[in-house]
Design a protein around this motif. Structure first.
Motif, PDB file in Angstrom:
ATOM      1  N   UNK A 272       0.880  -1.179   0.000  1.00 12.47           N
ATOM      2  CA  UNK A 272       0.000   0.000   0.000  1.00 12.47           C
ATOM      3  C   UNK A 272       0.904   1.211   0.000  1.00 12.47           C
ATOM      4  N   UNK A 273       0.348   2.378  -0.355  1.00 12.37           N
ATOM      5  CA  UNK A 273       1.220   3.555  -0.406  1.00 12.37           C
ATOM      6  C   UNK A 273       1.867   3.856   0.945  1.00 12.37           C
ATOM      7  N   UNK A 274       1.100   3.742   2.045  1.00 15.56           N
ATOM      8  CA  UNK A 274       1.635   4.105   3.359  1.00 15.56           C
ATOM      9  C   UNK A 274       0.766   3.460   4.431  1.00 15.56           C
ATOM     10  N   UNK A 275       1.330   3.219   5.589  1.00 17.21           N
ATOM     11  CA  UNK A 275       0.524   2.664   6.691  1.00 17.21           C
ATOM     12  C   UNK A 275      -0.259   3.803   7.356  1.00 17.21           C
ATOM     13  N   UNK A 276      -1.411   4.103   6.796  1.00 18.00           N
ATOM     14  CA  UNK A 276      -2.289   5.153   7.342  1.00 18.00           C
ATOM     15  C   UNK A 276      -3.382   4.479   8.180  1.00 18.00           C
ATOM     16  N   UNK A 277      -4.163   5.260   8.940  1.00 17.29           N
ATOM     17  CA  UNK A 277      -5.287   4.655   9.668  1.00 17.29           C
ATOM     18  C   UNK A 277      -6.228   3.905   8.716  1.00 17.29           C
ATOM     19  N   UNK A 278      -6.486   4.500   7.554  1.00 18.64           N
ATOM     20  CA  UNK A 278      -7.396   3.845   6.618  1.00 18.64           C
ATOM     21  C   UNK A 278      -6.810   2.527   6.111  1.00 18.64           C
ATOM     22  N   UNK A 279      -5.545   2.548   5.744  1.00 17.60           N
ATOM     23  CA  UNK A 279      -4.917   1.324   5.217  1.00 17.60           C
ATOM     24  C   UNK A 279      -4.902   0.230   6.288  1.00 17.60           C
ATOM     25  N   UNK A 280      -4.696   0.622   7.536  1.00 17.68           N
ATOM     26  CA  UNK A 280      -4.719  -0.383   8.608  1.00 17.68           C
ATOM     27  C   UNK A 280      -6.115  -0.999   8.721  1.00 17.68           C
ATOM     28  N   UNK A 281      -7.149  -0.153   8.659  1.00 20.96           N
ATOM     29  CA  UNK A 281      -8.524  -0.675   8.681  1.00 20.96           C
ATOM     30  C   UNK A 281      -8.756  -1.630   7.508  1.00 20.96           C
ATOM     31  N   UNK A 282      -8.232  -1.271   6.351  1.00 23.16           N
ATOM     32  CA  UNK A 282      -8.397  -2.133   5.169  1.00 23.16           C
ATOM     33  C   UNK A 282      -7.737  -3.493   5.384  1.00 23.16           C
ATOM     34  N   UNK A 283      -6.538  -3.449   5.959  1.00 24.40           N
ATOM     35  CA  UNK A 283      -5.811  -4.713   6.184  1.00 24.40           C
ATOM     36  C   UNK A 283      -6.577  -5.624   7.150  1.00 24.40           C
ATOM     37  N   UNK A 284      -7.086  -5.014   8.232  1.00 21.75           N
ATOM     38  CA  UNK A 284      -7.814  -5.836   9.211  1.00 21.75           C
ATOM     39  C   UNK A 284      -9.056  -6.433   8.556  1.00 21.75           C
TER      40      UNK A 284
END
Ligand SMILES: O=P(O)(O)OC[C@H]1O[C@](O)(CO)[C@@H](O)[C@@H]1O
Length: 560
Positions: A483-495
């Motif tokens: 992903x581009x960066x470990x952002x709050x949104x990307x973390x939610x997506x991963x979970x």
């Protein structure tokens, strides 16, 4: 899903076909990439902000097509829709499974009403209260009993009431409020509370007691220990006097639970409690009120971005066709690896230090969900279920256990996770350290897929006697997630990605991924054993000989 609809998956044509393919097909990744210049692009998918490369897995067109048939035969899409609609797919507890409702945006259409409950309204009412509370703590308007602003938030919880909050806090720590830090007490080992509370100032500490049931022995014991610590500490410094306990607890304790009556019994004012519902499983609850510690320390804006990330993945899972639906494909490939290729474990290897608790979080999510041996109609399963998840961040793991993955005898499918932009820009001279780090990430999946042949080793002039030891077989399956960066949104997506992978696997195996009866027996026995450990002779005698002798050893060796 009605019982009559459940077919033992191992009796289906798709399963039989996969069995045949596992016998006959021998996907060789070197050959597969050499023969098909488009392999990477045809097996790389986007899901929200995640780029997921499945091309280094041991699949070909026939295997994928049979796996997709398996998903259709087992009704993955129908059961997914039933879950999102609030049907009671958690059959052993007769409950809906609606963690996906926790991230529906305000005003989502059509509204979600289940058993007459306006779920959206209830979810957003609680969220608004949490955000208002978080804002007060962050601004300093909410103070401890002596008027000092809060500096440390201690979350007391275990399992899903701990692993999610601690993992997310660690992942997003750079975004915390500059005055606030979080600590997490989970273990009933007295060391945990003693060390986490030992150096804190009770005047500036806020405790969040997080427990879905509010009956969990560890959490309730630790909450009582923390209350005693708080009140003793405040009394010692003359901060409170006679009759001020309730006032102090009200300023320093909040609770998160589905059992608000029990919160009140414990002595926490229900005004300071945030509720959730029985349709949120513990291991699916980090995006419920269980995330209160996160909303306070990281802030409502970060928390709402985090929720939006989950939602983005939910939308992908709901709308992408099976052929490009990432949670479906990853779940299917996991079934292929574990049921047909004999993989016994699954490693998850985040190349981001901030994700160092992600494997532990996934262990509960995957193993408590899918560690089952009966189907949801009560019949025994006929094949393996429940992958064993484990892992550590790269590159640390490379210097520990990767040897076994590269050259051992076992097949260990691995998920590699990395981000294009680091949290910190660090240079070693001219060298961008993140590029060195990512070079390792790319190198590992390459080495695992393509290995190193004996001829390649020989070409380096290596002595023939050690050529076998220096040969890498390759063909170890990996998935790369970027992903581009470990952002709050990307973390939610991963979970959410992993939540849905677990769902897909559970559906294929025909098991209830949302109960956890397997942890009950140990909990009950621990309570029953208390008198024996305390020295009750009759209770000691009633034990089996092994347990009795262990208790006797403890009693003889306990120093006080
Ligand atoms: O939030 P609670 O009710 O304290 O439960 C904590 C954990 O205990 C479990 O029930 C298992 O023991 C988990 O599923 C749950 O996350």
């Amino acid at each position: 899903m009605s019982e009559s609809k459940l077919t033992d998956v191992t009796t289906t044509d798709a399963w039989e076909r996969l069995d045949e393919l596992a016998e006959s097909a021998d996907v060789d990744l070197r050959a597969a990439f050499a023969e098909d210049a488009d392999r990477a692009s045809s097996l790389t998918f986007d899901a929200a902000d995640l780029r997921v490369d499945l091309s280094k897995n041991l699949v070909d067109k026939d295997v994928l097509s049979a796996l997709l048939d398996l998903a259709r035969t087992t009704g993955v899409e129908e059961r997914r829709d039933a879950m999102f609609a609030g049907e009671k797919i958690n059959v052993t507890e007769n409950r809906s499974v609606l963690h996906t409702a926790l991230r529906r945006p305000k005003g989502a259409q059509p509204p979600l009403v289940v058993d007459g409950q306006d779920v959206d309204k209830d979810v957003h009412e609680v969220l608004d209260r949490i955000y208002a509370f978080a804002d007060k703590v962050r601004s300093g308007e909410w103070t401890g009993v002596t008027g000092r602003p809060i500096e440390t938030v201690v979350n007391i919880g275990i399992g899903g009431s701990d692993l999610g909050p601690v993992m997310v806090y660690e992942a997003l720590k750079p975004l915390r409020h500059e005055r606030l830090t979080a600590r997490f007490i989970s273990n009933i080992d007295p060391t945990d509370a003693a060390e986490k509370l030992g150096d804190l100032d009770p005047e500036t500490t806020l405790v969040v007691v997080a427990s879905k049931t509010f009956t969990t022995l560890e959490t309730i014991t630790n909450a009582r220990v923390a209350r005693t610590w708080l009140l003793d500490g405040l009394r010692e410094r003359g901060a409170i006097g006679e009759g001020q306990d309730a006032e102090a607890v009200a300023k320093h304790f909040v609770a998160v639970s589905t059992a608000l009556d029990k919160v009140e019994e414990f002595g926490i004012d229900p005004k300071n409690a945030f509720g959730f519902w029985d349709w949120v499983g513990g291991r699916y609850s980090v995006d419920s009120a269980i995330g209160t510690v996160l909303a306070v320390v990281l802030g409502p804006r970060v928390f709402s971005e985090f929720l939006a990330g989950f939602r983005a993945m939910d939308e992908h899972f709901l709308s992408a066709p099976l052929e490009s639906n990432v949670p479906v494909l990853m779940g299917l490939i996991n079934v292929w690896d574990s049921n047909f290729l004999g993989a016994e474990t699954h490693a998850v290897l985040p190349y981001d230090q901030h994700l160092h608790r992600f494997p532990a979080y996934l262990q509960q999510l995957t193993m408590e969900s899918n560690g089952k041996s009966v189907m949801w109609d009560g019949r025994e399963v006929s094949d393996e279920t429940g992958e064993i998840f484990w892992g550590e961040p790269g590159t640390n793991g490379q210097h520990a256990f990767y040897q076994l993955i590269h050259q051992g005898t076992r097949l260990v499918p691995c998920d590699f996770i990395a981000f294009a932009t680091p949290s910190y820009d660090v240079k070693d001279g001219d060298q961008d350290v993140h590029e060195l780090f990512l070079a390792n990430f790319f190198a590992q999946t390459k080495a695992l897929a393509f290995g190193k042949t004996a001829d390649e080793v020989r070409a380096e002039g290596i002595d023939e006697s050690i050529v076998p030891a220096r040969t890498f077989p390759g063909n170890q399956p990996t998935t790369s997630i970027m992903a581009p960066k470990l952002t709050p949104s990307v973390l939610g997506q991963l979970i959410a990605l992993y939540e849905h992978i677990v769902f897909v696997e559970g559906t294929i195996w025909g098991i209830d991924s949302f109960d956890q009866w397997g942890v009950e027996l140990g909990k009950k026995l621990a309570k029953d054993l208390a008198p024996a450990i305390a020295g009750d002779e009759a209770a000691i005698k009633a034990q089996d000989s092994s347990t009795r002798s262990l208790i006797e050893y403890y009693r003889a060796n306990r120093a006080r």
